[in-house]
Every structure is written in C-alpha cells, then in structure tokens.
Design an enzyme around this catalytic site. Sequence first.
Site: not given
Length: 480
Positions: A163, A360
């Site tokens: 992440d 992301d």
Amino acid sequence: MGSLCYYILFALLSYSAHSRNLPTTTSKTTVLDVAASIQATLNAVSSYSNSGATQSLTHSASSSLSLPLHSRISLHQHSPKDYMSLISARLGRDSARVRSLTTRLDLAVSGIATSDLKPVDTESFGTDEFEGPVVSGTSQGSGEYFSRVGIGRPPSQVYVVLDTGSDVSWVQCAPCADCYQQVDPIFEPTSSASFAQLSCDAARCKSLDVFECRNNTCLYEVAYGDGSYTVGDFVTETISIGGESLSDVAIGCGHNNEGLFVGAAGLLGLGGGPLSFPSQLNATSFSYCLVDRDSDSTSTLEFNTAMPHNAVTAPLRRNRQLNTFYYVGLTGISVGGEMLKIPANAFEIDESGNGGIIIDSGTAVTRLQTETYDALRSAFVNMTQGLESTSGVALFDACYDLSKTESVDVPTLSFHFEDGKELPLPAKNYLIPVDSQGTFCFAFAPTSGALSIIGNVQQQGTRVSFDIANSVVGLSADQC
C-alpha cells in the site's frame, strides 16, 4: 500592427499546446485482444477452485537477491458466482478506498491535527538491494496486491497488502480479540526472539497519527475509511524479504482487526512518511510491477535497485500538508494522438494542498477531476463510434458490447510528462471486461474531490519506480 501579429501568434501557439496532434512516434490506435481478455475472466473465476502453491526463495547469481517470477495458483477465500460478481465487489471496495484517501487529504488540508483523533478501542485486543514477489490480490478476495514477507526471528512467512497510500505496516497478532480469516497462521509474538514493545515515550510512537498508552507501552490504531481498521500494540520486529532481514522495524501488532484484507496477514506501508517501510529501511528508491489483475503469476517489489533504462520519467512531488502520498508531475493526457483540452493546472497541487495526481497501488480505477474526466470520456467515445455501445456498469458510464469480435482497434491513450515524454497505455489497461460475455468498459471514473489518482488497472504491466533520493518517478512498460 506588430503587436496584433504577436497576439495572433501567441494565441495560435497557446491553442496548439492544448489541442495539437502529437508527433507520429506513437500509433494513434492500439489493438485490444478481446478474446484473450474474456478468457482471462474465465480463468480468474475458475482459479478460486484450485489449491494454493508454495513459493520458494532463491538467490540470483548476481549480488542482488531475488524471488523467481512464476505462476502461482490463486489462494481462494470465497469463490465468486461469476466475473460480474467479482468486478462488482472490487469496484465497491475501490470506491471505499478512494473515499478513504480523499478524506485523509481533506483532514490534512483543513488543518485537523491527528492528535485530535482518538482510538475507537484501546481495551481489547537496511540498505542492500533486495526484493520480494508481488501477487495479484484478485485471488485473495480483494483488489490490492500482495507480497510475501517474513515476520520475526525465526521468520514466519505471511502475505501482506502492498500500500503506497499508507505508512504504518502491521500484521495480525495472537492473542486475537477479533481477527479476520487469513491464509497463513496468525503471527505469535512469543515465538519471535526479536519482538519488542515500544514505549509511549519513543519517537516512533509519537509519530503515529493515533496512539494511546497502556502500562507505558504504545498502542496504535489505523482506520482506512471503508470500515477496515487495526488496533493493537506498536512494536519493533525483524522483517525479512527475499532472504534479507531488517531488524528493529516499527510495526503494528494487531489484536483487533476488521475489514477487506481477506487472505493477507496485514499490510506493508510503502508511503512517504517516516514510519513507512522504505523510510525505516532508509531506501533511496523502490519499485514494483503489478501483474495483470486477473493473473495468478508473480512479479517483484524491489528496494535500492536501479531504475530501468527505458523508463519514462517524471517529477516526484510531495504535498507539504501530507507526506504519505506520491504525486507525479503529469502534464496532460492524449487520446488517439490528440491532447485533451483541459486546464494547464489540472494536475497541479495548489497552495492549500488540494489538487494534484498521485500514483496509488491500492486504488484500482484511475480517478480524474470531473472536468478532466468529461473531456477524456468525450474524446474516447467520439473516437469509438464504430463500436457497439451498451449500458453502463457500476461507476463506468462508457461501455461496449464486443462479444462479436476477436480483437478491435481502439484509440491509444497516453499519459504525458515534462519535456515531451509520453507513456502510451496498453488497450487492456483502459478498456476492461466486466463480465465473461463480452461487455467492456472504459476504466476511468470522475471524482468530485480535488485529488486525482492513477490506479493499479492503468499501472498493470508497468514497473513503477520511485527514486526518492532524486525526486523522480519512472514508468517502464513491460518490465514485470
């Protein structure tokens, strides 16, 4: 007269900068292999009925450490009824993910101190080159990507979510007050010789967004805005990747965990903050390459390795209001060789910290500000009038029935950066199947917020390199 000519020339140059046809180095159309994409949807669903395979660690002949790239049978949790069900669940999680990121930025821009936030529950609960494998999270029951790491000494091997939008790394720990199901055994702190509690006075404890004290030991909480959260002890441990170990890494030992991490033992925070794994490693760079979202093959997550020579580079920018996110210096988008007519500052961070576009790993579908998305969608739809359109699906509002064709030419979509640099995307990265019957949708979506996000559907098959030391992002096609 001279000033009038100057004005006309300036106007023409300004217009051409926003509407010009691009040089012909990139083809205006790209082939989408419809049959292969549909077959991939069938494979993705059928993979849930297969058993998991064990990965092995090996050393390459060179000085760097590596894990072999190989196919891996999907680790299944809950078998979807069909591919449409899988897509619907993925998009639902994706919308929650985007809300989480935008909310976090909104709080930072609004000046709300993290010290004002309180935990919901505190009562129950290196520098050498090395790399690890990256596995598509589709088979794990989520849309994220995973890597296999070792926790403790001796190491307990577990899967963790990768992440780039988070800093704190954590794993589920025994004893569990509330733990979700994971593939590997729950980590047992008493079995590790390197497990150590952090005190409340420790600088790393005070660096947490939300922390509490209990008997002078540090407690943490991380909430992700989609109902997912983890609460537990903030500790130091040994992390092993690809046979290389890093000691004294601050991680969360979660005793109370809930959310969409099905299959994984926790999360590896790759953000830009001081508690992230790259920061604690003192890494000068890291990179990852995300395999196709419906694939059970693997790629790599690498630290302190050189950027590929063929990388398309762009400035890596930071937001002074929030240091976690990785902003990229995107200057424009083209469709079919024509630049979109969008404001010059469409992807810039403003003085308040709003705006900009981040890369992301956890967001699936790229989100663009509404004005930019509308221009992109209109350009794509206008250039695909020869394709049979169909009704929208979920957040997608430009969909096509391609059930009668094996392959189709679609307009090339490219990201553009400073100095004329261009990254054309493969057609399968922006026209994706949403069922196994031939329905394909344009995989971009609008956002009402100011933050734009390049998602992992658009990143797949591309090695994304973050040269932290030199503030450069590199994007290398076909480098998985």
